[in-house]
Design a protein around this motif. Structure first.
Motif, PDB file in Angstrom:
ATOM      1  N   GLU A   1       0.915  -1.074   0.066  1.00  0.00           N
ATOM      2  CA  GLU A   1      -0.048   0.144  -0.099  1.00  0.00           C
ATOM      3  C   GLU A   1       0.966   1.276  -0.016  1.00  0.00           C
ATOM      4  O   GLU A   1       2.139   1.168   0.784  1.00  0.00           O
ATOM      5  CB  GLU A   1      -0.911   0.074   1.104  1.00  0.00           C
ATOM      6  N   ASN A   2       0.392   1.996  -0.500  1.00  0.00           N
ATOM      7  CA  ASN A   2       0.990   3.615  -0.563  1.00  0.00           C
ATOM      8  C   ASN A   2       2.738   3.563  -1.301  1.00  0.00           C
ATOM      9  O   ASN A   2       3.235   4.308  -1.334  1.00  0.00           O
ATOM     10  CB  ASN A   2       1.124   3.960   0.811  1.00  0.00           C
TER      11      ASN A   2
ATOM     12  N   ARG B   1      -3.869   7.165 -10.212  1.00  0.00           N
ATOM     13  CA  ARG B   1      -4.393   5.934 -10.923  1.00  0.00           C
ATOM     14  C   ARG B   1      -5.609   6.228 -11.455  1.00  0.00           C
ATOM     15  O   ARG B   1      -5.900   5.804 -12.665  1.00  0.00           O
ATOM     16  CB  ARG B   1      -4.680   4.884  -9.422  1.00  0.00           C
ATOM     17  N   ASP B   2      -6.402   7.331 -10.985  1.00  0.00           N
ATOM     18  CA  ASP B   2      -7.634   7.580 -11.627  1.00  0.00           C
ATOM     19  C   ASP B   2      -7.809   7.745 -12.888  1.00  0.00           C
ATOM     20  O   ASP B   2      -6.963   8.517 -13.563  1.00  0.00           O
ATOM     21  CB  ASP B   2      -8.408   8.469 -10.927  1.00  0.00           C
TER      22      ASP B   2
ATOM     23  N   SER C   1      -1.320   0.849  -7.761  1.00  0.00           N
ATOM     24  CA  SER C   1      -1.260   2.233  -7.111  1.00  0.00           C
ATOM     25  C   SER C   1      -2.457   2.502  -6.359  1.00  0.00           C
ATOM     26  O   SER C   1      -3.478   2.163  -6.815  1.00  0.00           O
ATOM     27  CB  SER C   1      -0.682   3.486  -7.836  1.00  0.00           C
ATOM     28  N   ASN C   2      -2.436   3.004  -5.051  1.00  0.00           N
ATOM     29  CA  ASN C   2      -3.484   3.401  -4.478  1.00  0.00           C
ATOM     30  C   ASN C   2      -3.708   4.713  -4.245  1.00  0.00           C
ATOM     31  O   ASN C   2      -4.444   5.279  -3.381  1.00  0.00           O
ATOM     32  CB  ASN C   2      -3.739   2.496  -3.281  1.00  0.00           C
ATOM     33  N   ASP C   3      -3.000   5.552  -5.000  1.00  0.00           N
ATOM     34  CA  ASP C   3      -2.814   7.012  -5.030  1.00  0.00           C
ATOM     35  C   ASP C   3      -3.946   7.374  -5.924  1.00  0.00           C
ATOM     36  O   ASP C   3      -3.746   7.135  -7.200  1.00  0.00           O
ATOM     37  CB  ASP C   3      -1.566   7.564  -5.246  1.00  0.00           C
TER      38      ASP C   3
ATOM     39  N   THR D   1      -2.158  -6.550  -2.934  1.00  0.00           N
ATOM     40  CA  THR D   1      -1.661  -5.291  -2.162  1.00  0.00           C
ATOM     41  C   THR D   1      -1.921  -5.682  -0.926  1.00  0.00           C
ATOM     42  O   THR D   1      -3.079  -6.092  -0.466  1.00  0.00           O
ATOM     43  CB  THR D   1      -2.618  -4.001  -2.741  1.00  0.00           C
TER      44      THR D   1
END
Length: 411
Positions: free
Chosen positions: A141-142, A161-162, A155-157, A173
């Motif tokens: 994560e992160n 990512r969006d 990525s979880n940012d 993850t």
């Protein structure tokens, strides 16, 4: 054509014609040497970011500039369709520096990570025996490993990512630094665990002591590759050649970049032993520019600088001073400080100011730094910095915080 002379002129032009994928401070650098840069109006700044560690040796280090100049007079690009006389010596000495057998040279850090992912999957299928198309790679994560489509897939940012989907599958993850979660996530189809030994983009997040050795033991026991992304943390930044070396850990695969090009040319590499690297065969991976003579010449000069241990020792020597002066700011507008070598993450009190506001205040005082994730700033000055120059960096932050407290009536 309008003549450009001020910072504002250049910024206006850039805003008009260059994509807005960054939000830089209003400083237009025109000259640089050592730890100092000068803008188009003649103002000098101490560079406390060092190109996200790409400038570990400072701007225009004379040995690196000389290596580039000499190679420019000989040959710059051959492609890997032919051999060149720079590649072998560079790969040999880089492999020796990081304790591996072989090196696969690329260009950008993201390319190095993509290469490591391909390497891990191919090793998983050909050596470990994972069924076709079933290989999984565990990530943290992160994380931050670059900005390609595959990399932002895990990525979880949201900002990174969006709106870039559909995303590449095959990644699992887990929380950073959580050995139990990693162990629970490992299956027979797990090819590798990919992590940053220190998460740079997240604000220099350092895992608890014992995590890296524990992960090494776990990966060995489960026959899983440990891939350490040392693109920001490696090559002297943490007081050791590689951040993994701080706890005596050896990963199976290293990704290297940024400082490997000395701030002159983009150079990256993947380093591994033959039992892993030799799954790559002719035609299965490549790059027109990877391993070109100019890149290899500069990279080799970087390796020679690191082989002396001078830069690693400098980061280790200055770390206590750096930490002590930064920790003195806790409660004065700073909530938390994390330091390893000449790398620091500083959490600013969000009720006082944002990280971007802190960086603007430091810039007004002649020091350049970078914010991340709202209220955190990162400091990563060149490893050639003096103790006195390092004090200037911290003092610029202290004065910025003091002014912000005064403005809010906090004394």
């Amino acid at each position: 054509m309008t003549e450009l002379s001020t910072n504002a002129d250049y910024i206006a032009l850039e805003d008009e014609v260059a994509a807005h994928n960054y939000s830089p401070l209003p400083v237009v650098v025109s000259d640089a040497e050592g730890v100092w840069v000068t803008d188009v109006e003649g103002n000098r700044y101490l560079d406390a970011l060092a190109g996200y560690s790409a400038l570990n040796f400072g701007h225009r280090h004379p040995d690196l500039v000389q290596a580039a100049k000499e190679q420019l007079d000989r040959a710059t690009l051959t492609s890997r369709a032919f051999h060149n006389d720079m590649l072998g010596p560079f790969c040999r000495d880089l492999a020796q520096l990081v304790g591996k057998d072989m090196v696969l040279p690329m260009n950008s850090g993201a390319e190095a990570v993509e290469t490591a992912l391909k390497l891990a999957r191919k090793w998983g299928y050909q050596v470990k025996g994972i069924p076709a198309e079933q290989a999984e790679i565990i990530v943290m994560e992160n994380n931050f490993h670059g900005r390609t489509t595959t990399i932002v897939s895990f990525s979880n940012d949201p900002e990174a990512r969006d709106d870039y989907g559909p995303y590449t599958p095959g990644f699992v993850t887990v929380p950073y630094g959580d050995l139990a979660a990693i162990e629970a996530a490992i299956t027979d189809n797990t090819a590798a665990v990919l992590l940053e030994p220190i998460q740079g983009e997240m604000g220099v997040q350092i895992p608890k002591e014992g995590f890296l050795p524990g992960l090494r033991e776990l990966c060995t026991a489960k026959n899983v590759l440990m891939i350490a992304d040392e693109i920001q943390s490696g090559l002297g930044r943490t007081g050791t050649t590689l951040a993994c070396g701080y706890e005596g850990v050896e990963a199976d695969v290293y990704t290297l970049g940024k400082a490997l090009g000395g701030g002159i040319i983009a150079v990256s590499a993947v380093a591994a032993n033959k039992d892993v690297m030799e799954v790559i065969t002719p035609g299965t991976h490549g790059s027109t520019f990877g391993g070109n003579p100019l890149a290899a010449a500069v990279g080799h000069a970087v390796v020679k600088l690191l082989a002396t241990g001078e830069f690693q020792d400098k980061a280790k020597e200055l770390e206590p001073r750096f930490r002590e002066r930064l920790e003195a700011l806790i409660g004065q507008g700073v909530d938390e400080v994390r330091v390893r070598g000449l790398w620091a993450g500083i959490d600013i009190d969000p009720d006082l100011m944002t990280g971007k506001e802190a960086c603007k205040g430091m810039a007004k005082r002649g020091v350049l730094a970078k914010d991340t994730h709202g209220s955190t700033i990162r400091l990563a000055p060149p490893l050639s910095i003096t103790a006195e120059e390092l004090d200037l960096v911290v003092q610029s932050l202290a004065d910025t915080l003091a002014d912000a407290r005064a403005a809010k009536g906090q004394g």
